[in-house]
Design an enzyme around this catalytic site. Structure first.
Site, PDB file in Angstrom:
ATOM      1  N   CYS A  31      51.726  38.995  20.419  1.00 47.51           N
ATOM      2  CA  CYS A  31      51.985  40.142  19.542  1.00 47.51           C
ATOM      3  C   CYS A  31      53.018  39.803  18.465  1.00 47.51           C
ATOM      4  O   CYS A  31      54.150  39.454  18.792  1.00 47.51           O
ATOM      5  CB  CYS A  31      52.479  41.326  20.367  1.00 47.51           C
ATOM      6  SG  CYS A  31      52.964  42.724  19.336  1.00 47.51           S
ATOM      7  N   LYS A  58      46.992  48.985  30.861  1.00 50.73           N
ATOM      8  CA  LYS A  58      48.447  49.108  31.039  1.00 50.73           C
ATOM      9  C   LYS A  58      48.830  49.620  32.422  1.00 50.73           C
ATOM     10  O   LYS A  58      48.224  50.557  32.934  1.00 50.73           O
ATOM     11  CB  LYS A  58      49.016  50.059  29.988  1.00 50.73           C
ATOM     12  CG  LYS A  58      48.924  49.482  28.594  1.00 50.73           C
ATOM     13  CD  LYS A  58      49.211  50.521  27.531  1.00 50.73           C
ATOM     14  CE  LYS A  58      48.820  49.947  26.186  1.00 50.73           C
ATOM     15  NZ  LYS A  58      48.174  50.932  25.337  1.00 50.73           N
ATOM     16  N   VAL A  71      54.240  47.379  22.839  1.00 48.75           N
ATOM     17  CA  VAL A  71      55.308  46.404  23.025  1.00 48.75           C
ATOM     18  C   VAL A  71      55.913  46.195  21.628  1.00 48.75           C
ATOM     19  O   VAL A  71      55.237  46.432  20.634  1.00 48.75           O
ATOM     20  CB  VAL A  71      54.766  45.067  23.582  1.00 48.75           C
ATOM     21  CG1 VAL A  71      54.239  45.254  24.991  1.00 48.75           C
ATOM     22  CG2 VAL A  71      53.694  44.457  22.705  1.00 48.75           C
ATOM     23  N   GLU A  84      60.036  49.963  19.446  1.00 54.00           N
ATOM     24  CA  GLU A  84      59.736  49.812  18.006  1.00 54.00           C
ATOM     25  C   GLU A  84      60.526  48.607  17.497  1.00 54.00           C
ATOM     26  O   GLU A  84      61.761  48.585  17.545  1.00 54.00           O
ATOM     27  CB  GLU A  84      60.085  51.059  17.170  1.00 54.00           C
ATOM     28  CG  GLU A  84      59.228  52.265  17.442  1.00 54.00           C
ATOM     29  CD  GLU A  84      57.752  52.114  17.053  1.00 54.00           C
ATOM     30  OE1 GLU A  84      57.405  51.153  16.330  1.00 54.00           O
ATOM     31  OE2 GLU A  84      56.953  52.948  17.485  1.00 54.00           O
TER      32      GLU A  84
END
Length: 240
Positions: A31, A58, A71, A84
């Site tokens: 990510c 999840k 995430v 965030e």
């Protein structure tokens, strides 16, 4: 290496309390948003443990910590939860003041946050172009727009006459933007840097940074993961 941990899915046991003097990071290996915070951890040398979360399946306990199920999420030994990526990065810069990444001047800090706002609006291009291309769409218009946005970043470096976006050393804004440049080849957008020589030099300098090296995946790994992502069946544990 903590980022080699497999992703925990639905039905997995919830992890215990966060060890004293550590911060826990809930992440996903590929990510780019999570990588921002991992870059800050490495750059500042903060003790942390990584727990990878399976974003397509999840765990129930994760949704209790972060109702959005995204995430990156931080958890402190006191049980405080922060998420965030820009917020987690700023939090870490304040809580661990050694080697500050944001400038100390309120105006210079505001400038970096404004730059980040502008950049955030551009992130969608990378995905729209690569998925459009996969679906056989004509993406030349989108590519032209992205090139125009990148030439603005190039101009910024030319005008500042600095090696990085906040001066001659890496600061927060560089780390905030880096993950998408690391993935340019994955998105098959390398050629978008052809007309931006200063921005290209910036990417080369970034590659030399120890935090970047420590959080980076090879182009092959990125491409393999991204293919599974575009096919709708992401293999988060690719290569483990």
């Amino acid at each position: 290496n903590a980022s080699a941990e497999k992703h925990l899915a639905k039905g997995s046991a919830a992890p215990g309390p966060v060890p004293k003097d550590y911060i826990r990071v809930y992440s996903m290996r590929f990510c780019p948003f999570a990588q921002r915070t991992r870059l800050v951890f490495k750059a500042k040398g903060i003790k942390h443990e990584i727990i990878n979360v399976h974003l397509a399946d999840k765990p129930e306990w994760y949704l209790k910590k972060n109702p959005f199920g995204i995430v990156l999420t931080l958890e402190t030994p006191a049980g405080e939860v922060i998420y965030e990526s820009p917020i987690t990065c700023e939090y870490l810069d304040e809580v661990y003041p050694e080697k500050k990444l944001f400038p100390s001047s309120p105006f210079a800090k505001a400038q970096q946050k404004m730059m980040l706002e502008h950049f955030s609006k551009r992130i969608g291009y990378f995905y729209r172009i690569s998925s459009g291309r996969k679906n056989g769409q004509d993406v030349s218009g989108l590519e032209a727009e992205l090139k125009e946005k990148l030439s603005k970043l190039n101009e910024d470096l030319v005008n500042k006459k600095t090696k990085f976006f906040g001066g001659d050393s890496i600061t927060m804004i560089d780390y905030m933007m880096w993950p998408w440049f690391e993935r340019l080849e994955t998105f098959e957008l390398q050629h978008c840097l052809d007309g931006t020589p200063e921005l290209k030099k910036w990417t080369e300098r970034m590659r030399e940074d120890p935090a970047v090296k420590a959080t980076m995946y090879s182009v092959d790994a990125h491409k393999a993961f991204y293919k599974t992502f575009l096919d709708g069946n992401p293999d988060f544990d690719y290569g483990l």
